[in-house]
Design a protein around this motif. Structure first.
Motif, PDB file in Angstrom:
ATOM      1  N   PRO A  44      48.000  35.986  39.710  1.00  0.00           N
ATOM      2  CA  PRO A  44      49.276  36.380  40.318  1.00  0.00           C
ATOM      3  C   PRO A  44      50.445  36.145  39.361  1.00  0.00           C
ATOM      4  CG  PRO A  44      48.017  34.929  41.778  1.00  0.00           C
ATOM      5  CD  PRO A  44      47.319  34.921  40.461  1.00  0.00           C
ATOM      6  N   GLN A  45      51.425  37.004  39.466  1.00  0.00           N
ATOM      7  CA  GLN A  45      52.638  36.905  38.652  1.00  0.00           C
ATOM      8  C   GLN A  45      53.488  35.751  39.173  1.00  0.00           C
ATOM      9  OE1 GLN A  45      54.578  40.686  38.398  1.00  0.00           O
ATOM     10  NE2 GLN A  45      56.472  39.844  37.559  1.00  0.00           N
ATOM     11  N   ARG A  46      53.969  34.910  38.271  1.00  0.00           N
ATOM     12  CA  ARG A  46      54.854  33.810  38.671  1.00  0.00           C
ATOM     13  C   ARG A  46      56.278  34.333  38.805  1.00  0.00           C
ATOM     14  NH1 ARG A  46      51.992  30.208  34.128  1.00  0.00           N
ATOM     15  NH2 ARG A  46      50.170  29.582  35.333  1.00  0.00           N
ATOM     16  N   PRO A  47      57.107  33.640  39.591  1.00  0.00           N
ATOM     17  CA  PRO A  47      58.482  34.116  39.822  1.00  0.00           C
ATOM     18  C   PRO A  47      59.295  34.316  38.542  1.00  0.00           C
ATOM     19  CG  PRO A  47      57.952  32.326  41.332  1.00  0.00           C
ATOM     20  CD  PRO A  47      56.802  32.436  40.383  1.00  0.00           C
ATOM     21  N   THR A  48      59.011  33.541  37.497  1.00  0.00           N
ATOM     22  CA  THR A  48      59.787  33.624  36.260  1.00  0.00           C
ATOM     23  C   THR A  48      59.211  34.634  35.266  1.00  0.00           C
ATOM     24  OG1 THR A  48      58.487  31.816  35.317  1.00  0.00           O
ATOM     25  CG2 THR A  48      60.535  31.231  36.437  1.00  0.00           C
ATOM     26  N   HIS A  56      50.422  42.042  31.387  1.00  0.00           N
ATOM     27  CA  HIS A  56      50.260  43.213  32.238  1.00  0.00           C
ATOM     28  C   HIS A  56      49.488  42.695  33.441  1.00  0.00           C
ATOM     29  CE1 HIS A  56      51.672  46.009  29.192  1.00  0.00           C
ATOM     30  NE2 HIS A  56      50.816  45.514  28.321  1.00  0.00           N
ATOM     31  N   PHE A  57      50.134  42.628  34.597  1.00  0.00           N
ATOM     32  CA  PHE A  57      49.490  42.100  35.797  1.00  0.00           C
ATOM     33  C   PHE A  57      48.761  43.241  36.500  1.00  0.00           C
ATOM     34  CE2 PHE A  57      52.953  39.182  34.883  1.00  0.00           C
ATOM     35  CZ  PHE A  57      52.306  37.957  34.968  1.00  0.00           C
ATOM     36  N   ILE A  58      47.444  43.122  36.605  1.00  0.00           N
ATOM     37  CA  ILE A  58      46.639  44.179  37.210  1.00  0.00           C
ATOM     38  C   ILE A  58      45.686  43.579  38.241  1.00  0.00           C
ATOM     39  CG2 ILE A  58      46.814  45.707  35.200  1.00  0.00           C
ATOM     40  CD1 ILE A  58      44.015  44.832  34.353  1.00  0.00           C
ATOM     41  N   THR A  59      45.148  44.442  39.087  1.00  0.00           N
ATOM     42  CA  THR A  59      44.220  43.976  40.116  1.00  0.00           C
ATOM     43  C   THR A  59      42.833  43.732  39.515  1.00  0.00           C
ATOM     44  OG1 THR A  59      43.464  46.198  40.678  1.00  0.00           O
ATOM     45  CG2 THR A  59      45.435  45.385  41.847  1.00  0.00           C
ATOM     46  N   SER A  60      42.004  43.035  40.254  1.00  0.00           N
ATOM     47  CA  SER A  60      40.622  42.788  39.808  1.00  0.00           C
ATOM     48  C   SER A  60      39.876  44.101  39.633  1.00  0.00           C
ATOM     49  CB  SER A  60      39.888  41.900  40.823  1.00  0.00           C
ATOM     50  OG  SER A  60      40.493  40.634  40.858  1.00  0.00           O
ATOM     51  N   LYS A  61      40.149  45.072  40.510  1.00  0.00           N
ATOM     52  CA  LYS A  61      39.482  46.376  40.390  1.00  0.00           C
ATOM     53  C   LYS A  61      39.932  47.105  39.120  1.00  0.00           C
ATOM     54  CE  LYS A  61      38.499  50.785  42.673  1.00  0.00           C
ATOM     55  NZ  LYS A  61      37.952  51.223  41.404  1.00  0.00           N
ATOM     56  N   GLY A  76      38.540  36.793  28.763  1.00  0.00           N
ATOM     57  CA  GLY A  76      38.368  35.377  29.071  1.00  0.00           C
ATOM     58  C   GLY A  76      38.628  35.126  30.540  1.00  0.00           C
ATOM     59  N   THR A  77      38.176  33.985  31.012  1.00  0.00           N
ATOM     60  CA  THR A  77      38.403  33.576  32.394  1.00  0.00           C
ATOM     61  C   THR A  77      39.044  32.199  32.375  1.00  0.00           C
ATOM     62  OG1 THR A  77      36.387  34.738  33.040  1.00  0.00           O
ATOM     63  CG2 THR A  77      37.347  33.262  34.663  1.00  0.00           C
ATOM     64  N   ILE A  78      40.161  32.060  33.065  1.00  0.00           N
ATOM     65  CA  ILE A  78      40.815  30.769  33.208  1.00  0.00           C
ATOM     66  C   ILE A  78      41.121  30.569  34.683  1.00  0.00           C
ATOM     67  CG2 ILE A  78      42.792  29.326  32.572  1.00  0.00           C
ATOM     68  CD1 ILE A  78      43.105  31.092  30.073  1.00  0.00           C
ATOM     69  N   ASN A  79      40.603  29.464  35.229  1.00  0.00           N
ATOM     70  CA  ASN A  79      40.833  29.140  36.643  1.00  0.00           C
ATOM     71  C   ASN A  79      40.544  30.336  37.556  1.00  0.00           C
ATOM     72  OD1 ASN A  79      41.663  26.607  35.730  1.00  0.00           O
ATOM     73  ND2 ASN A  79      43.799  27.225  35.636  1.00  0.00           N
ATOM     74  N   HIS A  80      39.435  31.000  37.297  1.00  0.00           N
ATOM     75  CA  HIS A  80      38.928  32.119  38.113  1.00  0.00           C
ATOM     76  C   HIS A  80      39.730  33.415  37.993  1.00  0.00           C
ATOM     77  CE1 HIS A  80      36.359  29.067  39.795  1.00  0.00           C
ATOM     78  NE2 HIS A  80      37.407  28.387  40.199  1.00  0.00           N
ATOM     79  N   HIS A  81      40.618  33.501  37.015  1.00  0.00           N
ATOM     80  CA  HIS A  81      41.364  34.731  36.771  1.00  0.00           C
ATOM     81  C   HIS A  81      40.942  35.302  35.426  1.00  0.00           C
ATOM     82  CE1 HIS A  81      43.873  33.937  40.216  1.00  0.00           C
ATOM     83  NE2 HIS A  81      44.197  32.755  39.733  1.00  0.00           N
ATOM     84  N   PHE A  82      40.897  36.637  35.336  1.00  0.00           N
ATOM     85  CA  PHE A  82      40.482  37.308  34.101  1.00  0.00           C
ATOM     86  C   PHE A  82      41.680  37.620  33.216  1.00  0.00           C
ATOM     87  CE2 PHE A  82      37.039  38.415  37.048  1.00  0.00           C
ATOM     88  CZ  PHE A  82      35.947  38.001  36.296  1.00  0.00           C
ATOM     89  N   TYR A  83      41.447  37.524  31.910  1.00  0.00           N
ATOM     90  CA  TYR A  83      42.435  37.873  30.898  1.00  0.00           C
ATOM     91  C   TYR A  83      41.743  38.751  29.873  1.00  0.00           C
ATOM     92  CZ  TYR A  83      45.223  33.976  32.710  1.00  0.00           C
ATOM     93  OH  TYR A  83      45.949  33.140  33.511  1.00  0.00           O
ATOM     94  N   GLY A  84      42.465  39.739  29.338  1.00  0.00           N
ATOM     95  CA  GLY A  84      41.850  40.595  28.338  1.00  0.00           C
ATOM     96  C   GLY A  84      42.865  41.263  27.425  1.00  0.00           C
TER      97      GLY A  84
END
Length: 195
Positions: A44-48, A56-61, A76-84
């Motif tokens: 999720p995108q943080r307020p700041t 680039h904030f995108i959905t899991s799909k 990569g995966t950090i705390n159950h979120h994907f990064y690429g």
């Protein structure tokens, strides 16, 4: 995957959370005319934060679809979120005539080093544990997140030995000044007048 031409360089800023790698990268990159390649994430995108600037904030799909099309050169995966990182984003920056930088964790930095070898300069930005904890509290990180980030501190610090360049970020202005001079020498341009 894009094949780097002579003199094309990738600078990868890495180090423990809270060390200031993003700020240092942005200030050094701006001084040297480097362009940032932005990672994609499902977190999720943080307020700041701003989409297209921080990530680039995108959905899991969307992430899974891009992965299926082999668009990522690093995931990569950090705390159950994907990064690429998308290969095409790197290619487009170089085709536009820019040297580039990325801000990645140690796994992403290691992957890019494996892919591009000596064309990748890993820049490790760090500070001691107490300073990181203080900075995270000041920036409003939750106690849970602070605990999570600090649980990886020793592993993050151990990666410093593998990086080509490392700077302790105690004073931002000094860090950026010294680092910019070092990276300018690496680029062989001597554009920065620091006398």
């Amino acid at each position: 995957m894009y094949t780097l031409k002579e003199k094309e360089m990738i600078f990868v800023f890495t180090g423990p959370h809270g060390a200031g790698r993003k700020t240092v990268a942005e200030m050094s990159g701006s001084t040297l005319g480097l362009k940032q390649v932005i990672s994609y994430t499902t977190r999720p995108q943080r307020p700041t934060e701003f989409d297209g600037q921080d990530y680039h904030f995108i959905t899991s799909k969307q992430f899974a679809d891009a992965q299926e099309r082999n668009e990522f050169i690093e995931i990569g995966t950090i705390n159950h979120h994907f990064y690429g990182i998308k290969s095409n984003d790197i290619q487009q920056m170089f085709l536009a005539g820019h040297n580039i930088y990325l801000i990645l964790n140690r796994f992403g930095a290691a992957t890019l080093k494996e892919l591009y070898g000596d064309r990748v300069v890993r820049v490790f930005i760090y500070a001691d544990r107490d300073i990181l904890e203080k900075r995270m509290r000041e920036s409003g990180d939750s106690e849970e997140n602070i605990r999570l980030y600090l649980s990886h501190f020793e592993e993050e610090m151990a990666y410093r030995e593998e990086c080509e360049v490392s700077f302790e970020n105690l004073d931002l202005a000094h860090t950026v000044f010294d680092l910019t001079k070092t990276l300018d020498e690496t680029l062989g341009r001597n554009l920065v007048d620091l006398d």
